[in-house]
Write a protein that holds these residues in place. Structure first.
Motif, mmCIF file in Angstrom:
data_model
loop_
_atom_site.group_PDB
_atom_site.id
_atom_site.type_symbol
_atom_site.label_atom_id
_atom_site.label_comp_id
_atom_site.label_asym_id
_atom_site.label_seq_id
_atom_site.Cartn_x
_atom_site.Cartn_y
_atom_site.Cartn_z
ATOM 1 N N ARG A 46 0.840 -1.206 0.000
ATOM 2 C CA ARG A 46 0.000 0.000 0.000
ATOM 3 C C ARG A 46 0.876 1.256 0.000
ATOM 4 O O ARG A 46 1.891 1.325 0.697
ATOM 5 N N VAL A 47 0.452 2.206 -0.757
ATOM 6 C CA VAL A 47 1.133 3.492 -0.803
ATOM 7 C C VAL A 47 0.263 4.516 -0.079
ATOM 8 O O VAL A 47 -0.904 4.740 -0.467
ATOM 9 N N TRP A 48 0.798 5.135 0.987
ATOM 10 C CA TRP A 48 0.038 6.085 1.804
ATOM 11 C C TRP A 48 0.230 7.496 1.250
ATOM 12 O O TRP A 48 1.337 7.939 1.005
ATOM 13 N N SER A 49 -0.907 8.179 1.118
ATOM 14 C CA SER A 49 -0.851 9.566 0.655
ATOM 15 C C SER A 49 -0.713 10.478 1.869
ATOM 16 O O SER A 49 -1.540 10.433 2.793
ATOM 17 N N ASP A 359 0.798 18.327 14.579
ATOM 18 C CA ASP A 359 0.484 16.974 14.109
ATOM 19 C C ASP A 359 1.721 16.240 13.607
ATOM 20 O O ASP A 359 1.715 15.005 13.487
ATOM 21 N N ALA A 360 2.776 16.963 13.282
ATOM 22 C CA ALA A 360 3.990 16.308 12.795
ATOM 23 C C ALA A 360 4.767 15.639 13.919
ATOM 24 O O ALA A 360 5.610 14.767 13.660
ATOM 25 N N LEU A 361 4.504 16.007 15.157
ATOM 26 C CA LEU A 361 5.267 15.493 16.297
ATOM 27 C C LEU A 361 4.588 14.253 16.851
ATOM 28 O O LEU A 361 3.382 14.255 17.123
ATOM 29 N N HIS A 362 5.364 13.198 17.042
ATOM 30 C CA HIS A 362 4.837 11.936 17.566
ATOM 31 C C HIS A 362 5.464 11.645 18.919
ATOM 32 O O HIS A 362 6.450 12.275 19.332
ATOM 33 N N GLN A 363 4.862 10.674 19.587
ATOM 34 C CA GLN A 363 5.302 10.339 20.951
ATOM 35 C C GLN A 363 6.776 9.961 20.956
ATOM 36 O O GLN A 363 7.257 9.266 20.064
ATOM 37 N N PHE A 407 -1.790 9.097 11.041
ATOM 38 C CA PHE A 407 -2.649 7.921 10.877
ATOM 39 C C PHE A 407 -2.063 6.821 11.750
ATOM 40 O O PHE A 407 -0.852 6.786 12.024
ATOM 41 N N PRO A 408 -2.898 5.904 12.210
ATOM 42 C CA PRO A 408 -2.431 4.912 13.204
ATOM 43 C C PRO A 408 -1.296 4.027 12.707
ATOM 44 O O PRO A 408 -0.452 3.592 13.501
ATOM 45 N N GLU A 409 -1.253 3.715 11.398
ATOM 46 C CA GLU A 409 -0.266 2.762 10.890
ATOM 47 C C GLU A 409 1.087 3.398 10.613
ATOM 48 O O GLU A 409 2.008 2.708 10.137
#
Length: 419
Positions: A46-49, A359-363, A407-409
């Motif tokens: 799968r290619v994520w947009s 939103d660009a920052l993750h845990q 997105f979660p994945e």
């Protein structure tokens, strides 16, 4: 029943069971027969947009945004300065009324106060007449004592002359006694005149003090007469009006509250962290600010300046209050105390940082960058969060594409297509 009909029924009873058995056997054979196999197709990756933003390092001084409230920088309670019955009211004496400096608020019946002025003028004139009489008597007494002193000097010379001629035929003992008696009488008249002068001088001083008292009373009476007209001390807006023509009022009765139209302030409470950053950026007093007021689809922006820090820490929020004075407000301004506003004030400058959407920052303090169509991890440190954005520093190179889609994945190695 005819013979042919019976024959058909007998044939049906024989054929139907046979057909049922034949159908059952055919079904069983079909189920046991081998079926053709379908070869599985290999899964497609799968290619994520995703959306991305380029990395740009810069020195950034963000704006601290805090919600606040408009308060009156100056307001006074309008109270009558003299007691009496209201005989006139200002044309704009209503809640929300706009008045200018010097406009009439209310007028108290001036009759008693004008009479007090006239009576004081008459009393002062009578006191002036008495003082003038005493002054005239004192002037006369000074002239008379001059003559008395000359008479004393003549009597002294006459006595000395007679004392020298005593024993000659020209002067007798009786003549010498007469000279002595005349000198004593002249001296007594001088002493009496001096006592009169002293008494008149004291009376003149009392008269002068009385004139001064009447002058003070006259100024007070005239001032009370002027105070029968209560005027607006400055231009502003009236609130809580409570007066009407015919109402009896005293000096403690509040007629209205007047809010200065030229002195509005935004009161706001930055967080402890924001206040600390403001301190790091330099003196807080005099710091420029912007006050933004949204009313429906209209937005009003006012320039302001931090004027002072609140004298107490708010017990409920624990924050330190700041007051920013708004520039250039006047009687035509629609802004009013109580308006809910947003205050923007410059933060300190952060050196060589990148501004990203939060939103660009993750845990764990990571961001993902798209490199060759695949996601890679970059470790970053957050300098500060500002209005949905973050200022970060770390292992980022200018021009890299940071993924801002969540997105979660999401994870390293995913194949992505940047929008």
């Amino acid at each position: 029943m005819t013979e042919p009909r019976r024959a058909r029924r007998r044939a049906a009873r024989i054929v139907v069971p046979f057909l049922i058995l034949l159908a059952a056997g055919a079904g069983a054979a079909y189920r046991r027969a081998p079926r053709p196999t379908v070869e599985p197709k290999p899964p497609r990756e799968r290619v994520w947009s995703v959306a991305t933003v380029p990395v740009v390092h810069a020195d950034i001084a963000p704006m601290i945004s805090v919600f606040g409230e408009i308060v009156a920088g100056r307001e006074v309670g309008l109270r009558p300065l003299v007691a009496g019955r209201i005989v006139a009211m200002g044309d704009d004496f209503v809640d929300g009324g706009i008045v200018r400096a010097g406009d009439l608020i209310a007028e108290i019946d001036p009759f008693d106060y004008r009479a007090a002025v006239d009576e004081t003028i008459a009393q002062r004139a009578a006191s002036r007449d008495r003082f003038d009489q005493i002054e005239a008597q004192l002037d006369a007494a000074h002239e008379q004592i001059k003559q008395d002193r000359k008479l004393v000097a003549l009597s002294e010379r006459d006595l000395r002359r007679r004392e020298k001629l005593l024993g000659s035929a020209a002067v007798s003992e009786k003549s010498l006694d007469d000279a002595r008696r005349a000198l004593i009488q002249a001296r007594q008249r001088t002493i009496a005149r001096e006592e009169t002068i002293n008494r008149l001088t004291a009376q003149a001083a009392e008269g002068k003090a009385a004139l001064d008292r009447w002058a003070v009373l006259l100024r007070r009476a005239r001032r009370n007469l002027e105070r029968t007209r209560l005027l607006a001390p400055f231009g502003g807006f009236l609130v809580g009006t409570d007066a009407a023509v015919g109402k009896q009022v005293g000096t403690n009765d509040k007629l209205a509250q007047l809010i200065d139209a030229t002195r509005f302030e935004a009161r706001f409470f930055p967080s402890d962290a924001e206040f600390a950053r403001l301190l790091d950026a330099g003196p807080i007093k005099g710091r420029p600010a912007r006050v933004i007021w949204r009313v429906g689809e209209r937005t009003f922006v006012y320039d302001a300046e931090v004027e002072r820090i609140a004298s107490r820490i708010d017990s409920q929020s624990g924050g330190i209050g700041l007051y920013a004075r708004i520039r250039r407000t006047d009687l035509d301004s629609v802004l009013r105390p109580g308006a809910f506003v947003r205050v923007e004030i410059p933060d300190k400058t952060y050196r060589h940082v990148v501004r990203l959407l939060e939103d660009a920052l993750h845990q764990g303090g990571i961001v993902y960058v798209a490199v060759g169509g695949r996601l890679e991890i970059r470790k970053v440190e957050v300098a500060v969060r500002v209005a949905g954005d973050v200022l970060v520093s770390g292992d980022l190179a200018d021009g890299e594409a940071v993924v801002v889609t969540r997105f979660p994945e999401i994870g390293p190695g995913l194949k992505v297509a940047a929008k």
